[in-house]
Design an enzyme around this catalytic site. Structure first.
Site, mmCIF file in Angstrom:
data_model
loop_
_atom_site.group_PDB
_atom_site.id
_atom_site.type_symbol
_atom_site.label_atom_id
_atom_site.label_comp_id
_atom_site.label_asym_id
_atom_site.label_seq_id
_atom_site.Cartn_x
_atom_site.Cartn_y
_atom_site.Cartn_z
ATOM 1 N N GLU A 28 2.549 12.840 4.860
ATOM 2 C CA GLU A 28 3.159 12.719 6.176
ATOM 3 C C GLU A 28 3.722 11.347 6.522
ATOM 4 O O GLU A 28 4.761 11.260 7.179
ATOM 5 C CB GLU A 28 2.128 13.108 7.251
ATOM 6 C CG GLU A 28 1.765 14.578 7.221
ATOM 7 C CD GLU A 28 0.508 14.862 8.020
ATOM 8 O OE1 GLU A 28 -0.558 14.336 7.633
ATOM 9 O OE2 GLU A 28 0.576 15.579 9.020
ATOM 10 N N ARG B 291 -2.880 14.173 18.343
ATOM 11 C CA ARG B 291 -2.364 13.252 17.324
ATOM 12 C C ARG B 291 -1.142 12.481 17.830
ATOM 13 O O ARG B 291 -0.877 11.360 17.383
ATOM 14 C CB ARG B 291 -2.068 13.979 16.012
ATOM 15 C CG ARG B 291 -1.833 13.037 14.831
ATOM 16 C CD ARG B 291 -1.768 13.750 13.487
ATOM 17 N NE ARG B 291 -3.051 13.874 12.824
ATOM 18 C CZ ARG B 291 -3.530 12.986 11.936
ATOM 19 N NH1 ARG B 291 -2.845 11.923 11.602
ATOM 20 N NH2 ARG B 291 -4.705 13.179 11.391
#
Lengths: 166, 785
Positions: free
Chosen positions: B728, B325
């Protein structure tokens, strides 16, 4: 270990108990009095999740011995609401102004705010932020917590509260 | 025709897109919300405590636990030999993470044994009495040391590539190289880890676990007990914060509590104290980023070659997807014509790093933003100009390094709106003027954007279930696979359900997450909680409504489209029935009033080996402007003002979403400023309590903090009511704080030298950067003379 006899007032009720001298106030409240609203966050007096009010002072109950509470008057989150069960101005503020997320710090935060408003009934935003800086919150970024306390101060003082524009 | 039936109340209370308070708000303010440590303990409950290694890397030559066993109140001492099933809780399936270490220890603080005693205090005291002998082995604590020592990677690295990066670098008119250190972060959830296991019949056990991933805890507990999943029930009503720290890290505590509970046939509670929690559990990965960028005089990037090496700790845990990620977000909002990004997930002799809000994305994005900043200072331009030059655009400039086309790009509008509303240009000019005459205090301002990909990159995790019951009295029971950690997931899912049934929110009761009601759930992570579970709950409601509509149409001989769910009522032809009466009628006619809902995210796919696919269903966008002041004599600073404009799509609950943005911002600001993890040369974490590890206080919060949702935003994909995930993405907005600090530092050398502020930019680091630039400026002065 020899136990000590203590007498104190918790949330307006007289309490008598036998405690080991080393028992911390937080353990006494949570385990012997079943008052689980005050939480254990860091065990070392830094996070403030265990904050209760003792003889008109905010104390971190994880760093206070139960025997030190002998003869004192203690207020915990369970004793903050009005006698008829309705929420106090601070409780209402934290609820309505979203002054909480996970809620773990909330009881300590409300107890600290309760004392802050006794010490300074009309705090500025800056005074609120510094006044609660012994209590950690990891979720909210403190914005709505400050707003909640401003709401409560306004309600207690009978002054208008204007929620900041979003 | 009959007269039309009376209209019902115009709107339900607490439907979708309304600012409802958190569902547990009343309980939180009265102290009546139960966390696991607040629950009544079953009679005879025992308490556990863990004994930890005090070496970073060593063979265990002897583990003498006699004094532990003979201590007051001790009932049992468990070691790896007492694990009846597999001594493994590795979430990656690599069998590299024991429940209790055996033979060798791989980090300082690794659990070796568990003491079970009548009281927690007794267990804790007894644990200190172990006599352990070690034969020390060489250890490597950080990324560079691990590379030098030839340590392996904990998982296969990933490479993302597009175009010809070598040719692009060679042909670019300008080129620069550098590296950046990005620190890790402790979650510091206010409620530490805890598990309470209650033994059942046969091989059954129920575990209350403070976890974001009950299904994985169930699987790990079953595996460690040597049984199967149907013997294990894992439950959680709420956590006192998670932030990723309870995605895999709950496994160990739950497994040990369950093993002890089954062995002793008594309930066992296990709660480490804060110091041990911080020592035993993984953190955000710290990274070292090496970059080589080719660009031109306009600031446009022609080619980028970058390596993201991470301190993963002793085991793989989630380090593979975390470092992946990081690469997925190294582009942030920028098109790289030629690009090569590689990860190096390095093994180290430290605690195994894990998920933390953003999941590697923030570190990747920060590396990308450092490159932009470097180019800006090299060209003597405002970094915002360089950003705009490199934004993703239309065809030809819309493909990511992982070959997904950016189809929903709104970053230019977000940035333009914010630049205007925050008066960025005026303030920047004013700050530059201020810095010219201010001897000690210098100020900085920065605007940074965020584009964050939504979906688990492990495609199979993008599924969810919900269980909805409507009882005869019309009250509704909601259960779903997500977990509540303060983010308001339960509130939002309940709002979705209220909207579906057109009933007031207080008609719905939210119940504890349990593997017994919704199986095979994914972690509540990757910002996906509402997207997945909201859809699953809506699906369950729709199944029940379909049955109800069919029943009413048949019973009242009307077409199905004349059965309409109106606020707290159901319109059946011309008759308007209260919802409860209608449900009672349906019950009497034997309509099934319960449904299991399901959802899986469509259209996503990912091939890691080729580095191509569409791993993300959509992107969430945002931007922030931060203004800071630094004291150039001490390095101390304050954040004076922050303006945020964030995209939550059509927000399901603007109040909760703004709370996520504010909280995420301040948490991200902590990561980039005051939160410093520090290991000594023996591999001991020396910042394992709030006394030494500084998360932001109320007094650290930005003095002025304006947070707005982009009201016009709407998810172009068919997400739950066109909302967007919000957990997030806001975490990366405070990259603007780090850059503003950088600008204040750069003022020392007239903005001609890149400040290269590594993270966290503690006052010490700011001061060192100031001194470096002062020295450079002085040299420059001398050379001119």
């Amino acid at each position: 270990m020899t136990k000590s006899h203590i007498e104190l007032t918790i949330n307006g009720k007289k309490v008598e108990a036998l405690v080991e001298p080393r028992t911390l106030l937080i353990h006494f409240l949570r385990e012997q009095q079943n008052l689980t609203g005050a939480h254990i966050g860091c065990d070392t007096g830094h996070c403030g999740a265990c904050t209760v009010d003792m003889d008109d002072m905010s104390v971190k109950s994880c760093m206070t011995f139960a025997v030190q509470a002998h003869g004192t008057e203690i207020t915990t989150i369970e004793g903050v609401a009005h006698a008829d069960g309705t929420l106090s101005a601070l409780q209402e503020g934290f609820r309505m102004m979203h002054g909480l997320q996970c809620g773990f710090c909330t009881p300590g935060m409300i107890l600290r705010a309760h004392r802050l408003l006794q010490e300074n009934p009309t705090p500025t935003e800056d005074e609120i932020r510094h006044g609660i800086s012994g209590n950690l919150c990891r979720c909210t970024g403190y914005v709505n917590i400050v707003k909640s306390i401003q709401y409560a101060a306004a309600k207690i003082n009978g002054t208008p509260f204007q929620e900041a524009a979003e | 025709m009959d007269a039309p039936a009376p209209r019902s109340k115009a709107e339900i209370s607490g439907g979708a897109h309304t600012k409802r308070e958190h569902d547990s708000a009343h309980k939180h303010v009265t102290g009546s919300a139960d966390y696991i440590d607040d629950m009544p303990e079953p009679a005879g409950t025992l308490h556990g405590y863990l004994g930890l290694s005090d070496r970073a890397h060593a063979k265990i030559t002897s583990l003498d636990l006699d004094a532990v066993r003979s201590a007051d109140g001790v009932i049992a001492v468990l070691t790896a030999e007492d694990v009846p099933g597999a001594n493994d809780i590795s979430p990656s399936g690599r069998n590299d993470e024991p429940v209790l270490a055996t033979g060798k220890v791989l980090f300082h603080g690794q659990p070796l044994f568990a003491v079970i005693a009548e009281s927690r205090d007794q267990a804790r005291r007894a644990a200190k009495r172990a006599i352990i002998s070690y034969e020390d082995l060489p250890h490597a604590i950080d990324v560079r040391a691990a590379m030098d020592a030839g340590y392996r990677m904990v998982t296969e690295p990933m490479k993302l590539a597009r175009g010809d990066v070598d040719a692009g670098l060679a042909a670019a008119p300008l080129r620069l190289k550098g590296d950046m250190r990005i620190g890790g972060q402790d979650h510091f959830y206010l409620e530490g880890h805890i598990a309470m296991a209650i033994p059942g019949e046969d091989d059954e056990v129920t575990v209350w676990s403070s976890t974001q991933h009950p299904s994985e805890v169930q699987h790990m507990v079953a595996n460690a007990l040597g049984t199967v999943s149907n013997a294990v029930t894992v439950q959680v009503r709420r956590m006192g914060g998670g932030f990723g720290g309870k995605e895999t890290q709950s496994n160990q505590f739950a497994a040990i509590a369950a093993i002890a509970a089954k062995k002793l046939n008594r309930a066992v509670k296990l709660r480490p104290d804060r110091d041990d929690d911080m020592i035993i559990t993984g953190k955000r990965h710290d990274f070292v980023v090496d970059y080589d960028v080719g660009y031109d005089e306009t600031g446009r990037i022609h080619a980028l070659d970058a390596c993201f090496a991470a301190r993963c700790g002793f085991s793989s845990d989630l380090s593979g997807p975390v470092t992946d990620r990081a690469l997925f977000h190294a582009d942030n909002c920028y098109f790289y014509e030629n690009v090569r990004l590689v990860s190096k997930p390095m093994m180290t002799n430290t605690v195994s790093n894990t998920a933390f809000r953003g999941f590697g994305g923030p570190q990747g994005m920060l590396g990308g933003e450092r490159v932009i900043e470097e180019i800006a200072y090299a060209l003597g331009r405002d970094p915002l100009e360089i950003r705009k030059v490199n934004f993703y655009g239309g065809p030809g400039r819309d493909v990511t390094p992982y070959h997904q086309t950016v189809e929903d790009n709104i970053i230019e509008r977000i940035v333009d709106d914010l630049e205007t509303s925050s008066e960025y240009q005026t303030r920047r000019a004013e700050i530059i003027a201020f810095n010219q005459t201010s001897p000690v205090v210098r100020r900085g301002i920065a605007l940074t954007p965020v584009k964050f990909g939504i979906s688990f990159t492990a495609t199979w995790f993008n599924q969810a279930g919900a269980l909805v019951h409507v009882y005869q009295d019309g009250s509704i029971h909601l259960n779903h696979g997500g977990t509540e950690m303060g983010q308001g997931l339960n509130t939002k899912v309940a709002q979705v359900l209220a909207e579906e049934f057109q009933v007031d929110l207080d008609t719905i009761r939210i119940t504890a997450t349990t593997t017994g009601k919704v199986p095979n759930t994914s972690a509540t992570a990757a910002s996906s909680g509402t997207d997945l579970n909201g859809m699953a709950a809506a699906n369950a409601a729709q199944q029940i409504k379909t049955r109800l509509i069919a029943f009413a149409a048949e019973k009242f001989h009307i077409p199905e489209d004349q059965v309409v769910f109106e606020p707290n009522h159901v319109r059946v032809g011309n008759e308007l029935m209260p919802f409860g009466d209608f449900i009672k009628l349906a019950y009497l006619e034997r309509v099934q009033l319960s449904a299991a809902g399901f959802y899986k995210t469509p259209d996503i796919h990912w091939d890691r080996a080729s580095g191509k696919g569409r791993p993300f269903y959509y992107y969430a966008y945002g931007a922030a402007v931060s203004e800071v002041s630094i004291d150039t004599l001490t390095g101390e600073y304050q954040v004076d003002r922050v303006d945020v404009l964030h995209d939550a799509g059509r927000s399901l609950n603007p109040a909760l979403d703004i709370g996520q943005i504010e909280g995420g911002f301040v948490q991200g600001m902590g990561w980039l400023t005051t939160e410093e993890l520090w290991w000594d040369d023996k591999g001991r974490l020396r910042t394992h309590a709030p006394s030494t590890y500084k998360i932001p206080l109320a007094s650290d919060r930005p003095k002025i903090f304006n947070v707005k949702l982009a009201e016009w935003a709407e998810n172009r994909e068919l997400t739950i009511r066109r909302s967007k995930a919000v957990g997030e993405p806001p975490f990366m907005l405070p990259i603007s704080v780090l850059e503003a600090l950088g600008m204040a530092v750069a003022s020392i050398a007239d903005y001609q030298v890149s400040p290269r502020l590594d993270a966290p930019a503690t006052p010490e680091r700011v001061l060192m950067a100031v001194e470096r630039l002062k020295a450079l400026a002085a040299d420059d002065e001398t050379s001119r003379i």
